[in-house]
Write a protein that holds these residues in place. Sequence first.
Motif, short mmCIF file in Angstrom:
data_model
loop_
_atom_site.label_atom_id
_atom_site.label_comp_id
_atom_site.label_asym_id
_atom_site.label_seq_id
_atom_site.Cartn_x
_atom_site.Cartn_y
_atom_site.Cartn_z
N TYR A 179 0.84 -1.19 0.00
CA TYR A 179 0.00 0.00 0.00
C TYR A 179 0.88 1.24 0.00
O TYR A 179 1.80 1.34 0.80
CB TYR A 179 -0.89 0.01 1.26
N THR A 180 0.60 2.15 -0.90
CA THR A 180 1.38 3.38 -0.95
C THR A 180 0.61 4.52 -0.30
O THR A 180 -0.48 4.86 -0.76
CB THR A 180 1.70 3.74 -2.42
N PHE A 181 1.18 5.07 0.73
CA PHE A 181 0.55 6.22 1.39
C PHE A 181 0.83 7.47 0.58
O PHE A 181 1.89 7.59 -0.05
CB PHE A 181 1.10 6.39 2.80
N ARG A 182 -0.11 8.39 0.60
CA ARG A 182 0.15 9.66 -0.07
C ARG A 182 1.24 10.40 0.71
O ARG A 182 1.50 10.10 1.88
CB ARG A 182 -1.13 10.49 -0.17
N SER A 183 1.88 11.36 0.04
CA SER A 183 3.00 12.01 0.73
C SER A 183 2.45 12.82 1.92
O SER A 183 1.35 13.37 1.85
CB SER A 183 3.79 12.89 -0.22
N PRO A 184 3.22 12.85 2.98
CA PRO A 184 2.66 13.40 4.22
C PRO A 184 2.43 14.89 4.19
O PRO A 184 3.13 15.64 3.51
CB PRO A 184 3.73 13.06 5.26
N LEU A 185 1.42 15.29 4.95
CA LEU A 185 1.22 16.70 5.23
C LEU A 185 2.30 17.09 6.22
O LEU A 185 2.42 16.48 7.29
CB LEU A 185 -0.18 16.90 5.85
N ARG A 186 3.12 18.04 5.85
CA ARG A 186 4.23 18.43 6.75
C ARG A 186 3.75 19.53 7.69
O ARG A 186 3.25 20.55 7.25
CB ARG A 186 5.42 18.92 5.94
N VAL A 187 3.91 19.28 8.95
CA VAL A 187 3.46 20.24 9.95
C VAL A 187 4.68 20.70 10.73
O VAL A 187 5.44 19.87 11.25
CB VAL A 187 2.45 19.57 10.92
N ASP A 188 4.86 21.99 10.79
CA ASP A 188 5.99 22.51 11.57
C ASP A 188 5.75 22.24 13.04
O ASP A 188 4.66 22.49 13.55
CB ASP A 188 6.14 24.02 11.36
#
Lengths: 154, 791
Positions: free
Chosen positions: B774-783
């Motif tokens: 399963y390929t996860f979508r690229s992560p939401l980057r949170v500072d």
Amino acid sequence: MEPVTLTVNGATRRLFVPPQRTLLETVREDLGLTGTKHGCELGECGACTVLIDGVPILSCLTLTVNATDCEIVTIEGIGSMTEPHPLQRSFGEHGAAQCGYCTPAMILTAKALLDRDPNPSEETIAEAIAGNMCRCTGYLSILSAVAAVTEENQ
Amino acid sequence: MRSEPHLGIVGRAAPRVDALAQATGRVKYLDDLSYSGMLHGKILRSTEAHARIVAVDTSAAKALPGVHGILTGEDLPVAFGLLPVSQDEHALAVDKVRHIGDPIAAVAAEHPDIAQRAMELIEVTYESLPVVTTMTEAVETTEEPIHGDGPRNNRDREISLEFGDVDAGFDIAYHIREDVFFYQGNNHAALEAHGALGVVEDDGRLHVFSSTQVPHYLHRILAKVLEMPESRIRVTATPTGGGFGAKTDVFSHELVAGQMALITGRPVKFVLTREEVFYAHRGRHPVLMWVKTGFTSDGRITAMSFRTFIDGGAYGSYGAASLLYTGQLQTITYRIPAYRFEGVRLFTNKPACGPKRGHGTPQPRFGLEVHLDKAADDLGLDPVTIRKRNLVSPNTVTVNHLRITSCGLTECIDRVVADSGYLDKRRHLPQGHGIGFAIGAYMSGAGLPIYFNDMPQSEVMIKVDRGGGVTVYSMAADCGQGSTTMLATVVGEALGLDPSDLVVITADTDLTPVDLGSYSSRVTFMAGNAALEAALKLTDLVLTAIADELDIDQDAVEIGHGVVVAGDREIPWAEAARIAEARWGLLVTTGTYKPPKDIKGDYRGAGVGPSPAYSYSACVADVKCDPETGHVSVERVWLAHDVGRAINPLLVRGQIEGSVHMALGEVLMEEQTFRGALHSGPSLLDYKIPTVLEMPRVESIIVESIDAEGPFGAKEVGQGPLLPVIPAVVNAVHDALGIRLDAIPLRPDKVLAALDDLERGGPGRYGPTDLPDYTFRSPLRVDPPPEAVTV
Ligand code: FES
Ligand code: FES
């Protein structure tokens, strides 16, 4: 319909019941004694325990017609809010009831034990209640509540 | 701290206020209610795991004498779901059934036997569809998704988040470790089965009684599905015979009981059988998880990546939240400078999973704590040291924006380690006997409500009558955890009255102001704070009135036990209340609780995790394992729990012991498994739960960190203590036999398989190795927040 005569909590009751009626149904629905609970109606949980001639019995597996002429005791028969049985008081004091759903059966089972053995060991108490399921307490407070009302500790 | 207790009412180990009613059998649970003319309802459930419903023929059932009402999917076409994002259920199946046991039709009849017979006369024509039972199948199957039809068909929810620079954290690591774990699903098995009773009251309004933990949510969903205004519906939650999360969703039988009462004009009661409880489920999600952590040479975490695959069963339920919980609370025990979490919840043709005690966190906590034990071994550290090097500090913010306030974790660890002699016993007990350690943490209420709104999460009203009698009104539903006693104790302490002398009216939408429900360990913190606020306002009214009456300074007047103390005078409470009523009119006060705003992070998914406070626990377990039979028995458990303040230590201890019991069931034996899509044994005989004979001695240690925002400093105890027990037992089995069981429950066959592996020169491991493709979508980057410790 079959005629049956039962003594329930000291009073003689004459009833007509279908032959397949369980004692659980009779106690709860025909006699309105809803202190007796049920968690499976298949003999797996012990919540429906009543005393028949002093012995804890699963009322969901007992046909009312087979209890004819027997002495039946339910939770309502051993104490009241104003005059509770020592076990009933002890269960509260030890936190032995959380949701309280297993409690009537647990107390009746413990009463039957104490009636035949006033000074049971902790192992004996545990064995006696092993057929009564409690999902809330983890049983330890129940063991303490029963141990507190043995003859020795009274 | 929200007020200091000084009367000794808070902190006293007292019986529940309803203790005698419980012990004498007087408490009326749902099935103990009956009305004259009441009909008995039954629900016809699917025998197919995945099928289109071609036809439901109810004509023969309708013709059966004694049958008064029959409902099918088309009678209640409005879709619902507890979370706004998961409106994927119907009261009765509309076009498809999605698991064996899915509700299709409902019958109300004069007698349960007639209802049963009527169900047998209903003919359902199914068109079978491909069945998905495993997460791998859910990922791979492309034909006929269980819900809708998208390109990523059986995916319910997916989450992918990164806080800080995880790759940089791994780059600087001295040691990196990866592990894969599996936690099997299980059922709450509350002793009382679910039930609901619908009644049309004399004023024509619908009254639904239900064994529910969430009367407010039931109220809303009844209004939606029955297409009636909320004002025409009253919901009363009856005392529940155990909840544990089982009764936090809204179920078919509740909606159908309401509708059936409306169409027949007679009271109608539905009580599920034990078998149906296993189909209604909403229990623990099976979770397959992968964790990778970077460490410095002295064991400090540099970065962590956590991935979870969670088997949701056939419906959304609370699953979107469950999924987030599998990834959000790792950071509240350990300082993790960079953290990535990817998770996906998949649909399968099995009963829906949902929240159970610890909601979504026991699974990752098990993985994390066993993983850390292994990492400690890799680095030549002991399990206590590696944890202590990474502990969060009080009054800090985590990399994923969670605000840690009070934290008694160090004390919890020190107490269990010292009392058990863990460090001396570890590796020194005879073969087959082992000791294990782990920690855990839980929230005191979710920061956000289930449906978005700006109103308080809990509201309490207090009224005083002319005899000085005090009545507290709150929608908090007591599911056995003791919330009613908690409310009486908090108010009692503030007013100087014995908790058992107060009247507490709960869980009724006509009578009580809103509390969102008994879930997420929110009630003590939120309803407790609301009750305290209302009680302090009342105290203020009474003290001011007395001061005015006596013409003395208000500072000279205070609350005592059953009296108001004014200098050397003691005015009995009832008289003080009359003076106050003469001064102010009707004595009614209200209090509300809303979690602090600043804990709401700005990234998606912040809705779960942020809590006004976290509870902490540590556990040591002593186990014996028989290498011949593979049987594991737990001999003794030490459990220290930081509850903030023990409002009633007797009830706190009860929650600890009950949590230990439930945890032992989950780690040793309990599992909801299936043969294909068919439940392996939907009964209490097949579904094994520890009895009193399997219950070890438990040393409960109450740690009080006195939270600055909790009512009298309290946090929670209903769920947190379950968490560390499971990994502590698994770690103890490793100490006993040198094997690593990375899949629970620890059935004897798994123990023997791991021992076999060890004998053949392997690592002595039993557990999963692969993850679904399963390929996860690229992560939401949170500072990370500026104050967090970062890489
Ligand atoms: S109801 Fe469970 S044993 Fe009788
Ligand atoms: S107190 Fe809830 S089942 Fe025993």
